[in-house]
Write a protein that holds these residues in place. Structure first.
Motif, PDB file in Angstrom:
ATOM      1  N   VAL A   1       0.823  -1.186  -0.021  1.00  0.00           N
ATOM      2  CA  VAL A   1      -0.049  -0.216  -0.066  1.00  0.00           C
ATOM      3  C   VAL A   1       1.038   0.883   0.309  1.00  0.00           C
ATOM      4  O   VAL A   1       2.010   1.358   0.613  1.00  0.00           O
ATOM      5  N   CYS A   2      -0.154   2.331  -0.389  1.00  0.00           N
ATOM      6  CA  CYS A   2       1.045   3.647  -0.229  1.00  0.00           C
ATOM      7  C   CYS A   2       1.555   3.934   1.069  1.00  0.00           C
ATOM      8  O   CYS A   2       2.574   5.318   1.249  1.00  0.00           O
ATOM      9  N   SER A   3       0.833   3.762   1.678  1.00  0.00           N
ATOM     10  CA  SER A   3       0.889   3.940   3.330  1.00  0.00           C
ATOM     11  C   SER A   3       2.655   3.215   3.594  1.00  0.00           C
ATOM     12  O   SER A   3       3.008   2.166   3.486  1.00  0.00           O
ATOM     13  N   GLN A   4       3.583   4.130   4.344  1.00  0.00           N
ATOM     14  CA  GLN A   4       4.828   3.384   4.722  1.00  0.00           C
ATOM     15  C   GLN A   4       5.110   2.851   6.451  1.00  0.00           C
ATOM     16  O   GLN A   4       5.677   2.225   6.926  1.00  0.00           O
ATOM     17  N   LEU A   5       3.529   3.309   7.084  1.00  0.00           N
ATOM     18  CA  LEU A   5       4.158   3.217   8.783  1.00  0.00           C
ATOM     19  C   LEU A   5       2.593   3.388   9.077  1.00  0.00           C
ATOM     20  O   LEU A   5       1.813   4.461   8.976  1.00  0.00           O
ATOM     21  N   ILE A   6       2.199   2.610  10.138  1.00  0.00           N
ATOM     22  CA  ILE A   6       0.898   2.057  10.938  1.00  0.00           C
ATOM     23  C   ILE A   6       1.705   2.712  12.529  1.00  0.00           C
ATOM     24  O   ILE A   6       1.928   1.435  13.125  1.00  0.00           O
ATOM     25  N   GLU A   7       0.681   3.687  12.935  1.00  0.00           N
ATOM     26  CA  GLU A   7       1.347   3.239  14.932  1.00  0.00           C
ATOM     27  C   GLU A   7      -0.101   3.478  15.103  1.00  0.00           C
ATOM     28  O   GLU A   7      -0.787   4.569  15.108  1.00  0.00           O
ATOM     29  N   ILE A   8       0.135   2.629  16.147  1.00  0.00           N
ATOM     30  CA  ILE A   8      -1.116   2.808  16.770  1.00  0.00           C
ATOM     31  C   ILE A   8      -1.420   2.788  18.409  1.00  0.00           C
ATOM     32  O   ILE A   8      -0.017   1.797  19.249  1.00  0.00           O
ATOM     33  N   ASP A   9      -2.394   2.932  19.012  1.00  0.00           N
ATOM     34  CA  ASP A   9      -2.037   3.273  20.861  1.00  0.00           C
ATOM     35  C   ASP A   9      -3.426   2.262  21.241  1.00  0.00           C
ATOM     36  O   ASP A   9      -4.386   2.484  20.492  1.00  0.00           O
ATOM     37  N   ALA A  10      -3.633   1.869  22.047  1.00  0.00           N
ATOM     38  CA  ALA A  10      -4.664   0.765  22.694  1.00  0.00           C
ATOM     39  C   ALA A  10      -4.335   0.704  24.326  1.00  0.00           C
ATOM     40  O   ALA A  10      -3.655   0.594  24.983  1.00  0.00           O
ATOM     41  N   GLU A  11      -5.913   0.485  24.898  1.00  0.00           N
ATOM     42  CA  GLU A  11      -5.928   0.238  26.106  1.00  0.00           C
ATOM     43  C   GLU A  11      -6.854  -0.529  26.289  1.00  0.00           C
ATOM     44  O   GLU A  11      -7.929  -0.344  26.268  1.00  0.00           O
ATOM     45  N   ASN A  12      -6.425  -1.903  27.415  1.00  0.00           N
ATOM     46  CA  ASN A  12      -7.657  -2.616  27.902  1.00  0.00           C
ATOM     47  C   ASN A  12      -8.533  -3.196  26.755  1.00  0.00           C
ATOM     48  O   ASN A  12      -9.679  -2.500  26.298  1.00  0.00           O
ATOM     49  N   GLY A  13      -7.528  -3.563  25.045  1.00  0.00           N
ATOM     50  CA  GLY A  13      -8.542  -3.727  24.243  1.00  0.00           C
ATOM     51  C   GLY A  13      -9.120  -2.721  23.099  1.00  0.00           C
ATOM     52  O   GLY A  13      -9.852  -2.920  22.529  1.00  0.00           O
ATOM     53  N   ILE A  14      -8.775  -1.812  23.562  1.00  0.00           N
ATOM     54  CA  ILE A  14      -9.680  -0.656  22.997  1.00  0.00           C
ATOM     55  C   ILE A  14      -9.112   0.609  22.140  1.00  0.00           C
ATOM     56  O   ILE A  14      -7.653   1.533  22.872  1.00  0.00           O
ATOM     57  N   ILE A  15      -9.097   0.456  20.988  1.00  0.00           N
ATOM     58  CA  ILE A  15      -8.270   1.891  19.965  1.00  0.00           C
ATOM     59  C   ILE A  15      -8.325   3.173  20.813  1.00  0.00           C
ATOM     60  O   ILE A  15      -9.402   3.228  20.732  1.00  0.00           O
ATOM     61  N   GLU A  16      -7.316   3.585  21.075  1.00  0.00           N
ATOM     62  CA  GLU A  16      -7.108   4.836  21.478  1.00  0.00           C
ATOM     63  C   GLU A  16      -6.854   5.746  20.634  1.00  0.00           C
ATOM     64  O   GLU A  16      -7.024   7.086  20.507  1.00  0.00           O
ATOM     65  N   ASN A  17      -5.486   6.388  19.479  1.00  0.00           N
ATOM     66  CA  ASN A  17      -5.394   6.542  18.333  1.00  0.00           C
ATOM     67  C   ASN A  17      -4.494   5.566  17.534  1.00  0.00           C
ATOM     68  O   ASN A  17      -4.185   4.904  17.860  1.00  0.00           O
ATOM     69  N   VAL A  18      -5.082   5.874  16.127  1.00  0.00           N
ATOM     70  CA  VAL A  18      -4.271   5.239  14.758  1.00  0.00           C
ATOM     71  C   VAL A  18      -3.592   6.299  14.069  1.00  0.00           C
ATOM     72  O   VAL A  18      -3.982   7.539  13.488  1.00  0.00           O
ATOM     73  N   GLN A  19      -2.591   6.540  14.240  1.00  0.00           N
ATOM     74  CA  GLN A  19      -2.127   7.604  12.583  1.00  0.00           C
ATOM     75  C   GLN A  19      -1.607   7.210  11.885  1.00  0.00           C
ATOM     76  O   GLN A  19      -0.346   5.255  11.898  1.00  0.00           O
ATOM     77  N   PHE A  20      -1.432   7.286  11.017  1.00  0.00           N
ATOM     78  CA  PHE A  20      -0.759   6.228   9.437  1.00  0.00           C
ATOM     79  C   PHE A  20       0.573   7.464   8.704  1.00  0.00           C
ATOM     80  O   PHE A  20      -0.240   8.865   8.574  1.00  0.00           O
ATOM     81  N   THR A  21       1.079   7.066   8.320  1.00  0.00           N
ATOM     82  CA  THR A  21       2.315   8.096   7.889  1.00  0.00           C
ATOM     83  C   THR A  21       2.483   7.442   6.083  1.00  0.00           C
ATOM     84  O   THR A  21       2.628   6.174   5.989  1.00  0.00           O
ATOM     85  N   GLY A  22       2.317   8.605   5.722  1.00  0.00           N
ATOM     86  CA  GLY A  22       2.389   8.225   3.696  1.00  0.00           C
ATOM     87  C   GLY A  22       0.851   8.087   3.528  1.00  0.00           C
ATOM     88  O   GLY A  22       0.169   7.979   4.184  1.00  0.00           O
ATOM     89  N   GLY A  23       0.298   8.156   2.670  1.00  0.00           N
ATOM     90  CA  GLY A  23      -0.591   7.578   1.421  1.00  0.00           C
ATOM     91  C   GLY A  23      -1.485   8.070   1.375  1.00  0.00           C
ATOM     92  O   GLY A  23      -1.482   9.481   1.389  1.00  0.00           O
ATOM     93  N   CYS A  24      -2.779   8.080   1.003  1.00  0.00           N
ATOM     94  CA  CYS A  24      -4.283   9.541   0.968  1.00  0.00           C
ATOM     95  C   CYS A  24      -4.606  10.279   2.173  1.00  0.00           C
ATOM     96  O   CYS A  24      -5.049   9.474   3.253  1.00  0.00           O
ATOM     97  N   ASN A  25      -4.208  11.137   2.995  1.00  0.00           N
ATOM     98  CA  ASN A  25      -3.813  11.788   3.725  1.00  0.00           C
ATOM     99  C   ASN A  25      -5.143  11.924   4.829  1.00  0.00           C
ATOM    100  O   ASN A  25      -6.039  11.742   6.017  1.00  0.00           O
ATOM    101  N   GLY A  26      -6.574  12.496   3.957  1.00  0.00           N
ATOM    102  CA  GLY A  26      -7.655  13.021   4.171  1.00  0.00           C
ATOM    103  C   GLY A  26      -8.448  11.440   4.596  1.00  0.00           C
ATOM    104  O   GLY A  26      -8.916  10.996   5.341  1.00  0.00           O
ATOM    105  N   ASN A  27      -8.019  10.484   3.335  1.00  0.00           N
ATOM    106  CA  ASN A  27      -8.727   9.146   4.307  1.00  0.00           C
ATOM    107  C   ASN A  27      -8.318   8.363   5.388  1.00  0.00           C
ATOM    108  O   ASN A  27      -9.239   7.521   5.754  1.00  0.00           O
TER     109      ASN A  27
END
Length: 84
Positions: A11-37
């Motif tokens: 895919v176009c994105s180069q990195l995915i960073e995820i923060d989760a706590e107790n099985g719940i997604i708190e934050n997701v950040q993509f580097t690269g790819g279609c920014n708005g989507n």
């Protein structure tokens, strides 16, 4: 809080960073790819249980590719779960 970094492939994105706590997604950040989507995907999965996001995103394809950024996020979440 668990922080997980994943390098997607096919895919176009180069990195995915995820923060989760107790099985719940708190934050997701993509580097690269279609920014708005990717900002939209990140906002939609925030607050979801990890398993629910995996079910919703797994198998989504982008054009003729066998994967997509949402599918890669599901794979990242699966890898994060296995590591825990």
């Amino acid at each position: 809080m668990k922080h997980y970094t994943y390098r997607p492939s096919g895919v176009c994105s180069q990195l995915i960073e995820i923060d989760a706590e107790n099985g719940i997604i708190e934050n997701v950040q993509f580097t690269g790819g279609c920014n708005g989507n990717l900002q939209g995907i990140s906002a939609l999965v925030k607050g979801l249980p990890v398993e629910s996001a995996i079910e919703k995103l797994s198998g989504i394809r982008c054009g003729f590719k066998d994967t997509s950024c949402p599918d890669q996020l599901s794979r990242a979440l699966q890898a994060m779960e296995k590591e825990a």
